[in-house]
Scaffold this motif. Structure first.
Motif, PDB file in Angstrom:
ATOM      1  N   THR A  12      20.569   2.433 -15.035  1.00  0.00           N
ATOM      2  CA  THR A  12      19.353   1.944 -15.690  1.00  0.00           C
ATOM      3  C   THR A  12      18.307   1.590 -14.629  1.00  0.00           C
ATOM      4  O   THR A  12      18.645   1.394 -13.452  1.00  0.00           O
ATOM      5  CB  THR A  12      19.661   0.692 -16.521  1.00  0.00           C
ATOM      6  N   PRO A  13      17.066   1.479 -15.028  1.00  0.00           N
ATOM      7  CA  PRO A  13      16.036   1.032 -14.078  1.00  0.00           C
ATOM      8  C   PRO A  13      16.380  -0.323 -13.445  1.00  0.00           C
ATOM      9  O   PRO A  13      16.088  -0.561 -12.275  1.00  0.00           O
ATOM     10  CB  PRO A  13      14.771   0.951 -14.935  1.00  0.00           C
ATOM     11  N   GLN A  14      17.030  -1.172 -14.199  1.00  0.00           N
ATOM     12  CA  GLN A  14      17.438  -2.487 -13.688  1.00  0.00           C
ATOM     13  C   GLN A  14      18.372  -2.329 -12.480  1.00  0.00           C
ATOM     14  O   GLN A  14      18.286  -3.088 -11.515  1.00  0.00           O
ATOM     15  CB  GLN A  14      18.130  -3.265 -14.804  1.00  0.00           C
ATOM     16  N   TRP A  15      19.263  -1.348 -12.524  1.00  0.00           N
ATOM     17  CA  TRP A  15      20.164  -1.075 -11.395  1.00  0.00           C
ATOM     18  C   TRP A  15      19.389  -0.480 -10.224  1.00  0.00           C
ATOM     19  O   TRP A  15      19.551  -0.885  -9.078  1.00  0.00           O
ATOM     20  CB  TRP A  15      21.281  -0.131 -11.830  1.00  0.00           C
ATOM     21  N   LEU A  16      18.540   0.455 -10.533  1.00  0.00           N
ATOM     22  CA  LEU A  16      17.805   1.158  -9.483  1.00  0.00           C
ATOM     23  C   LEU A  16      16.819   0.251  -8.765  1.00  0.00           C
ATOM     24  O   LEU A  16      16.451   0.524  -7.615  1.00  0.00           O
ATOM     25  CB  LEU A  16      17.096   2.376 -10.075  1.00  0.00           C
ATOM     26  N   GLN A  17      16.397  -0.832  -9.391  1.00  0.00           N
ATOM     27  CA  GLN A  17      15.492  -1.784  -8.760  1.00  0.00           C
ATOM     28  C   GLN A  17      16.200  -2.696  -7.763  1.00  0.00           C
ATOM     29  O   GLN A  17      15.540  -3.358  -6.963  1.00  0.00           O
ATOM     30  CB  GLN A  17      14.786  -2.632  -9.826  1.00  0.00           C
ATOM     31  N   GLN A  18      17.538  -2.716  -7.793  1.00  0.00           N
ATOM     32  CA  GLN A  18      18.301  -3.529  -6.846  1.00  0.00           C
ATOM     33  C   GLN A  18      18.295  -2.863  -5.467  1.00  0.00           C
ATOM     34  O   GLN A  18      18.217  -1.640  -5.363  1.00  0.00           O
ATOM     35  CB  GLN A  18      19.754  -3.686  -7.315  1.00  0.00           C
TER      36      GLN A  18
END
Length: 111
Positions: A12-18
């Motif tokens: 998800t984008p949430q993962w990729l933002q990490q």
């Protein structure tokens, strides 16, 4: 009999933002909670460069489907799935060379 279960995942984008370091920390902590049964093993493959459907594939192997089920229940309770950092796209259980098992069983049945 050994089962192989292919679990396709989408980051998800949430993962990729990490940051990469944060991803490693999160994944290690979550998997330490999940992979506690030695009857279940897991390998992890990156697929994002080759697929528009999924970004990753987790390959589980087990001889005990209840142990696998419990592993998946633990996985669903981690941030990897519940944050959500990953979405489960598909779960594909398979038997390696299952046709050979079938033929052998049919031959034994006929004998």
């Amino acid at each position: 009999m050994t089962w192989t279960i292919f679990v396709t995942l989408r980051a998800t984008p949430q993962w990729l933002q990490q940051t990469p370091q944060d991803r490693e920390t999160i994944a290690a902590a979550c998997l330490a909670e999940v992979m506690v049964d030695d009857r279940v093993t897991m390998r992890f493959f990156d697929a994002e460069a080759f697929s528009g459907v999924c970004s990753d594939v987790a390959v589980f192997e087990t001889t005990d489907m209840v142990a696998y089920y419990f592993t998946m229940e633990r996985l669903r309770n981690t941030a990897l799935i519940s944050a959500p950092y990953f979405e489960i796209v598909a779960i594909i259980p398979a038997l390696e060379n299952g046709f050979r098992l079938f033929r052998r069983a049919e031959q034994e049945r006929a004998a």
